[in-house]
Motif scaffolding. Structure first.
Motif, PDB file in Angstrom:
ATOM      1  N   ASP A 191      36.590  50.982  37.018  1.00 33.79           N
ATOM      2  CA  ASP A 191      36.861  49.765  37.779  1.00 33.79           C
ATOM      3  C   ASP A 191      37.003  50.085  39.269  1.00 33.79           C
ATOM      4  O   ASP A 191      36.604  49.293  40.126  1.00 33.79           O
ATOM      5  CB  ASP A 191      38.135  49.104  37.245  1.00 33.79           C
ATOM      6  CG  ASP A 191      38.348  47.706  37.792  1.00 33.79           C
ATOM      7  OD1 ASP A 191      37.345  47.044  38.164  1.00 33.79           O
ATOM      8  OD2 ASP A 191      39.502  47.257  37.849  1.00 33.79           O
ATOM      9  N   ASP A 195      38.981  46.573  41.680  1.00 34.43           N
ATOM     10  CA  ASP A 195      40.282  46.843  42.285  1.00 34.43           C
ATOM     11  C   ASP A 195      41.133  47.823  41.471  1.00 34.43           C
ATOM     12  O   ASP A 195      42.344  47.848  41.610  1.00 34.43           O
ATOM     13  CB  ASP A 195      41.035  45.533  42.507  1.00 34.43           C
ATOM     14  CG  ASP A 195      41.016  44.663  41.281  1.00 34.43           C
ATOM     15  OD1 ASP A 195      40.496  45.127  40.242  1.00 34.43           O
ATOM     16  OD2 ASP A 195      41.512  43.523  41.337  1.00 34.43           O
ATOM     17  N   ASP A 247      42.193  48.216  38.366  1.00 33.12           N
ATOM     18  CA  ASP A 247      43.333  47.795  37.544  1.00 33.12           C
ATOM     19  C   ASP A 247      42.940  47.489  36.090  1.00 33.12           C
ATOM     20  O   ASP A 247      43.762  47.035  35.310  1.00 33.12           O
ATOM     21  CB  ASP A 247      44.014  46.570  38.171  1.00 33.12           C
ATOM     22  CG  ASP A 247      43.088  45.358  38.218  1.00 33.12           C
ATOM     23  OD1 ASP A 247      41.901  45.495  37.849  1.00 33.12           O
ATOM     24  OD2 ASP A 247      43.561  44.280  38.638  1.00 33.12           O
ATOM     25  N   HIS A 248      41.679  47.729  35.736  1.00 33.64           N
ATOM     26  CA  HIS A 248      41.220  47.286  34.420  1.00 33.64           C
ATOM     27  C   HIS A 248      41.971  47.986  33.280  1.00 33.64           C
ATOM     28  O   HIS A 248      42.418  47.335  32.331  1.00 33.64           O
ATOM     29  CB  HIS A 248      39.709  47.503  34.276  1.00 33.64           C
ATOM     30  CG  HIS A 248      39.152  46.946  33.015  1.00 33.64           C
ATOM     31  ND1 HIS A 248      39.284  45.614  32.664  1.00 33.64           N
ATOM     32  CD2 HIS A 248      38.482  47.537  31.995  1.00 33.64           C
ATOM     33  CE1 HIS A 248      38.711  45.415  31.488  1.00 33.64           C
ATOM     34  NE2 HIS A 248      38.222  46.557  31.054  1.00 33.64           N
ATOM     35  N   HIS A 281      40.555  35.245  40.077  1.00 34.91           N
ATOM     36  CA  HIS A 281      41.178  36.561  40.120  1.00 34.91           C
ATOM     37  C   HIS A 281      41.843  36.774  41.471  1.00 34.91           C
ATOM     38  O   HIS A 281      42.981  37.212  41.555  1.00 34.91           O
ATOM     39  CB  HIS A 281      40.084  37.618  39.877  1.00 34.91           C
ATOM     40  CG  HIS A 281      40.616  38.996  39.698  1.00 34.91           C
ATOM     41  ND1 HIS A 281      39.811  40.102  39.671  1.00 34.91           N
ATOM     42  CD2 HIS A 281      41.885  39.464  39.564  1.00 34.91           C
ATOM     43  CE1 HIS A 281      40.555  41.179  39.509  1.00 34.91           C
ATOM     44  NE2 HIS A 281      41.816  40.816  39.445  1.00 34.91           N
TER      45      HIS A 281
HETATM   46 MG   LIG Z   1      39.992  44.717  38.284  1.00 33.91          MG
END
Ligand SMILES: [Mg+2]
Length: 212
Positions: free
Chosen positions: A32, A37, A39-40, A202
């Motif tokens: 990711d 960003d 954070d996945h 998002h």
């Molecule tokens: Mg993300």
């Protein structure tokens, strides 16, 4: 599991998924980070841990209620696009699988197809877009083909495993990054689509998180 999957078998499947995500959380975040960003992995791990808590607190009685709970929990705990997409997958899956036990391989496959159709409707993914669809669809196609050949659960699941249905390599991972990065660049010059709307939501979520 030769005669069909019980609710308990299916819950084990969900638990195995949660374990896989926990074990690969850093890799998911790393992937990711290249295009998003970063954070996945953390997001999905948080969502699936919430699923495990929800299953302990109020054990679902049937396959349908099991997947309904998984979907609703993911929608409410996972941010960005992943929450709605995985939530839709499991909610549609639960809606199609029904309450009866045991679940035959054919009913499992049909329910998973309903879930995948939901993901496509939600994210507007097309084959070759390098989205989760490209990981799930070959596996499900392989599962369906195995059932058509008269295979039972074990053989069908084996044929649907990622290594057999869609070989993944690190070269593929790099290609995913480049393809999606191009898409993101390209999409900025196109009119808004539901995919853009998801990205916008998002961003809104992140803004809300950052707002005291
Ligand atoms: Mg993300």
């Amino acid at each position: 599991m030769s005669d069909g999957a019980t609710r308990t078998d299916l819950e084990q499947w969900v638990r195995a998924f949660a374990q896989q995500v926990e074990d690969n959380k850093d890799l998911l975040t790393e992937l990711d980070a290249a295009i998003g960003d970063a954070d996945h992995g953390a997001n999905m791990d948080r969502g699936l841990k919430a699923v495990l808590v929800a299953l302990e607190q109020d054990p679902p009685a049937t396959p349908a209620t099991l997947f309904n709970k998984v979907g609703l929990t993911l929608v409410s705990t996972v941010g960005g696009a992943s929450g709605p997409l995985y939530g839709t997958l499991f909610l549609r899956f639960g809606g199609a699988i029904g309450d009866e036990e045991p679940v035959s391989p054919a009913r499992f496959a049909a329910a998973l197809r309903a879930g995948l159709d939901g993901v496509v409707a939600r994210g507007k993914a097309e084959p070759g877009d390098k989205t989760m669809y490209d990981a799930l669809a070959p596996a499900l196609d392989a599962f369906d083909a195995a059932l058509s050949d008269g295979a039972g659960w074990d053989v069908a699941l084996q044929r649907a495993s990622p290594a057999k249905a869609a070989p993944a390599t690190s070269a593929n991972a790099a290609s995913v990054t480049r393809t999606r990065a191009r898409r993101v660049q390209h999409s900025s010059s196109r009119p808004p689509t539901p995919r853009c709307a998801t990205a916008r939501n998002h961003r809104l979520d992140r803004i809300r998180e950052a707002t005291p």
